[in-house]
Design an enzyme around this catalytic site. Structure first.
Site, short mmCIF file in Angstrom:
data_model
loop_
_atom_site.label_atom_id
_atom_site.label_comp_id
_atom_site.label_asym_id
_atom_site.label_seq_id
_atom_site.Cartn_x
_atom_site.Cartn_y
_atom_site.Cartn_z
N GLU A 227 0.81 -1.23 0.00
CA GLU A 227 0.00 0.00 0.00
C GLU A 227 0.85 1.29 0.00
O GLU A 227 0.84 2.06 0.97
CB GLU A 227 -0.98 -0.03 1.18
CG GLU A 227 -1.94 -1.21 1.08
CD GLU A 227 -3.02 -1.22 2.14
OE1 GLU A 227 -2.94 -0.43 3.09
OE2 GLU A 227 -3.95 -2.05 2.01
N GLU A 330 -4.18 -8.92 -1.38
CA GLU A 330 -4.76 -8.77 -0.05
C GLU A 330 -6.19 -8.27 -0.08
O GLU A 330 -6.54 -7.40 -0.87
CB GLU A 330 -3.94 -7.78 0.80
CG GLU A 330 -4.45 -7.63 2.23
CD GLU A 330 -3.73 -6.52 2.98
OE1 GLU A 330 -2.50 -6.42 2.84
OE2 GLU A 330 -4.40 -5.76 3.69
#
Length: 479
Positions: A227, A330
């Site tokens: 991220e 994810e």
């Protein structure tokens, strides 16, 4: 690049001569149906066989799932989930018989068929504390060791590896470099990797790979940064698309190759679908950067309304980079509530995402934590979430959520190297995908997340099997 694009087009779109006239080879064949129905509380129940009969042009009033074995697309690398610190710590708080049960449930011959394991390099939110593998300000990395992981994480990964066998596919992701390498001098709350430490950080990946491989855990791949556009209250580090590309081109890529790790699959981005196209087209625009990248990773957190997620961004990215694979790295249901662990909506969240991701070109699919405790943790920043299996460490009880069963309708029956087959639905409430396993077996997954029961037809080259798709159900048809 032109040669690659043409090659991918031929594989993905042209008729496969060996697959033509499917029913000439399979005349009179029947299919097995595996069923999960929330209304009857049936979970992955074998419902027996259905027969195929001739069916000419369907009418508009006929609900249908259309499958065409002549059209083949991406091959499946594998499906699995992350063994984080939280998963491993929870695992080893359970009795031995429950540990064995969980390994079998995911990786055993009677389990979900998971072959993929992801883990965190350095701590993440799903760790009990913040940690790195070196001492403070050790710019030489001489103090590097993974002793922290040897207590819980590495033993559980090795249990999974043993159960999976030859198809074991392991990759890792960092959430943050050590604080002293970063602009904000903290592993938490974003910050950037400072330029003087670009090469030190690249060397850190090499140390990690070597240490894990010394312990018998072969590293298949890695993502550059988890991220990279999120300033989180937990471990995080910000890269622009250009910064990620520069780090890959000048440091990480050459360092991997120089150390004999050219085969390690490097995935860029590793964040949400919303920016995946912009990130890929920016980071990979330089051929010298692109040559080090194998795949493009992504998550599903771009919107709270999971029925309108940005799946088309995946197919657009795949068309732009047919030589790179798409990897879902994810996803989970956030805001844990123990009273809701048996809600079917948890499963439908997974079914909706998996089916659409695969239909848009995804080749690797990895859930987040494989196991969490009765709090949705442990988690050192209070970011508690759901997992397919929840274990009550106080009682030793193991709970299987609908997430587990909905993932299983795909992962248990669709094997690594299976190839996605052309599939479409003429009803918005019916979501479906099909893969052909290497042995020629066709596997179709059909989900109905609406409030209405639907009778449908599985239509393949003029032959059809009548199926029932009750409200809030999922089924796998194996032909």
């Amino acid at each position: 690049m032109k040669k690659l694009i043409v090659s991918c087009f031929v594989v993905g779109m042209a008729l496969n001569v060996n697959a033509q006239n499917y029913w000439k080879k399979n005349a009179g064949k029947s299919a097995k149906v595996i069923f999960t129905n929330s209304k009857t509380n049936e979970k992955m129940v074998d419902k027996g066989m259905v027969e195929f009969e001739k069916m000419a042009q369907p009418k508009e009033t006929d609900a249908c799932i259309f499958v065409d074995p002549d059209f083949k697309y991406q091959k499946l690398i594998g499906i699995g989930g992350a063994i984080t610190d939280a998963s491993a710590e929870t695992f080893y708080k359970l009795p031995k018989n429950k540990q064995k049960e969980i390994i079998e449930a995911y990786y055993g011959k009677n389990g979900l068929g998971y072959t993929v394991v992801r883990t965190n390099m350095n701590s993440c939110d799903f760790s009990s504390d913040s940690y790195t593998y070196v001492t403070e300000n050790d710019k030489t990395l001489k103090s590097f060791n993974v002793a922290h992981d040897e207590k819980y994480k590495i033993p559980m990964i090795k249990e999974a590896q043993k159960a999976i066998g030859k198809d074991f596919t392991f990759y890792f992701s960092p959430w943050s470099p050590p604080a002293w390498m970063k602009s904000n001098k903290s592993m938490l709350k974003g910050g950037r990797l400072e330029n003087p430490f670009y090469q030190t950080w690249a060397d850190y990946y090499i140390k990690f790979i070597k240490e894990y491989e010394k312990k018998g855990i072969n590293v298949w791949g890695l993502t550059i940064q988890n991220e990279p556009m999120a300033t989180q209250t937990w471990e995080s580090c910000i890269y622009t698309a250009e910064e990620e590309g520069e780090f890959l081109k000048n440091n990480l890529g050459p360092t991997l190759w120089k150390n004999g790790f050219k085969d390690k699959k490097v995935m860029i981005w590793d964040h949400n679908r919303d920016l995946i196209y912009q990130r890929a087209t920016t980071t990979l625009s330089d051929p010298e950067t692109s040559k080090y990248a194998h795949g493009i990773g992504y998550h599903w957190y771009e919107t709270w309304n999971n029925k309108t997620q940005l799946f088309d961004n995946l197919s657009e990215t795949q068309r732009a980079f047919p030589d790179k694979f798409l990897a879902f790295t994810e996803g989970c249901k956030e805001q844990f509530d123990m009273s809701k662990i048996y809600d079917v909506s948890l499963g439908e969240l997974y079914g909706r995402n998996m089916i659409n991701d695969f239909n848009k070109g995804t080749a690797l699919w990895t859930d987040w934590n494989v196991l969490l405790d009765e709090t949705g943790g442990p988690n050192h920043v209070g970011n508690f979430c759901f997992a397919p299996i929840i274990a009550d460490t106080k009682t030793g009880e193991v709970h299987y959520t609908y997430e587990y069963y909905y993932v299983g309708h795909v992962s248990k029956f669709i094997k690594p190297n299976a190839q996605r087959i052309g599939t479409s639905s003429n009803r918005a409430a019916l979501t479906s995908t099909t893969f052909m396993n290497e042995n020629g077996q066709l596997v179709t997954v059909i989900m109905n997340d609406s409030d209405n029961d639907i009778d449908t037809n599985l239509w393949i080259e003029g032959m059809s099997a009548k199926l029932s798709a009750p409200a809030h159900s999922i089924q796998t048809v194996i032909l």
